[in-house]
Design a protein around this motif. Structure first.
Motif, short mmCIF file in Angstrom:
data_model
loop_
_atom_site.label_atom_id
_atom_site.label_comp_id
_atom_site.label_asym_id
_atom_site.label_seq_id
_atom_site.Cartn_x
_atom_site.Cartn_y
_atom_site.Cartn_z
N THR A 36 0.83 -1.19 0.00
CA THR A 36 0.00 0.00 0.00
C THR A 36 0.87 1.26 0.00
O THR A 36 0.59 2.21 -0.73
N THR A 37 1.91 1.24 0.80
CA THR A 37 2.84 2.38 0.84
C THR A 37 3.45 2.61 -0.53
O THR A 37 3.53 3.74 -1.01
N TYR A 38 3.84 1.52 -1.19
CA TYR A 38 4.43 1.66 -2.52
C TYR A 38 3.42 2.26 -3.50
O TYR A 38 3.73 3.22 -4.20
N VAL A 39 2.23 1.70 -3.56
CA VAL A 39 1.24 2.17 -4.54
C VAL A 39 0.91 3.64 -4.28
O VAL A 39 0.88 4.45 -5.22
N THR A 40 0.68 4.00 -3.04
CA THR A 40 0.34 5.39 -2.70
C THR A 40 1.49 6.33 -3.03
O THR A 40 1.30 7.36 -3.69
N SER A 41 2.70 5.99 -2.60
CA SER A 41 3.86 6.86 -2.83
C SER A 41 4.22 6.95 -4.31
O SER A 41 4.55 8.02 -4.81
N LEU A 83 -0.85 1.77 -12.01
CA LEU A 83 -1.03 1.81 -10.56
C LEU A 83 -2.49 2.00 -10.19
O LEU A 83 -2.98 1.37 -9.25
N LYS A 84 -3.18 2.86 -10.91
CA LYS A 84 -4.60 3.08 -10.62
C LYS A 84 -5.39 1.78 -10.81
O LYS A 84 -6.33 1.51 -10.05
N ALA A 85 -5.04 1.01 -11.81
CA ALA A 85 -5.72 -0.27 -12.03
C ALA A 85 -5.48 -1.21 -10.86
O ALA A 85 -6.41 -1.89 -10.40
N LEU A 86 -4.24 -1.26 -10.38
CA LEU A 86 -3.94 -2.10 -9.20
C LEU A 86 -4.73 -1.62 -7.99
O LEU A 86 -5.28 -2.43 -7.25
N ALA A 87 -4.75 -0.32 -7.79
CA ALA A 87 -5.46 0.24 -6.64
C ALA A 87 -6.96 -0.06 -6.73
O ALA A 87 -7.59 -0.39 -5.72
N ALA A 88 -7.52 0.03 -7.92
CA ALA A 88 -8.95 -0.24 -8.09
C ALA A 88 -9.27 -1.70 -7.75
O ALA A 88 -10.26 -1.98 -7.09
#
Length: 175
Positions: A36-41, A83-88
């Motif tokens: 989560t830290t990686y995706v957000t950062s 990244l947005k696709a992973l987050a979704a």
């Protein structure tokens, strides 16, 4: 210390270590999670690089810096779509802006717009930003537990390394 207080302490520590603002660190995601830290950062880094690249296209004095800026915009938009696709898929809420520090760094560079100091300041800022991003990527590759997120980091690494080469040493180099 209660579980909620422990989670807040972990979030505060993660925020201090990664330079994220607290609201972004707690935006609907579990605190302390490397993935989560990686995706957000990385998302906030992409937003910062897109803004910086657009600014270079507008304010750079040399065609090289303008061209590198355009390359950053194109590449970081692509990386951010992934990244947005992973987050979704993970039902993760992402911040909508770069960190306050990233925004201030761009403002500092923008103050030099229209002067001979803009291009060197922009290049130095991009070198530092891409070095930080490579550290973030390498941490994810070493410590991430989500295969899809780690694969995204592995895919991003050569692109970010190429960007670093393009701005290294305060000199502009097109690919």
């Amino acid at each position: 210390m209660g579980k909620r207080m422990l989670m807040l302490a972990v979030a505060a520590t993660a925020t201090a270590v990664t330079g994220m603002c607290a609201p972004a660190a707690l935006a609907g995601v579990p605190a302390g999670d490397q993935d989560t830290t990686y995706v957000t950062s990385a998302h906030q880094g992409n937003l910062a690089e897109i803004a910086a690249g657009q600014d270079a296209q507008k304010n750079a004095m040399t065609s090289c810096v303008k061209d590198v800026g355009a390359q950053l915009v194109a590449d970081h938009q692509k990386l951010d779509r992934d990244l947005k696709a992973l987050a979704a898929k993970a039902d993760m809420t992402l911040p909508t802006a770069p960190t306050a520090a990233q925004q201030q760094e761009l403002k500092d560079v923008q103050e030099k717009a229209g002067t001979a100091g803009y291009d060197p300041a922009w290049l130095a800022n991009q070198e530092a930003a891409h070095q930080k991003t490579l550290t973030l990527i390498d941490t994810q590759i070493r410590s991430g537990s989500d295969t899809a997120v780690t694969d995204a980091a592995k895919k991003a690494r050569p692109i970010v390394a190429m960007h670093l080469d393009m701005v290294r040493g305060g000199a502009c180099h097109t690919s």
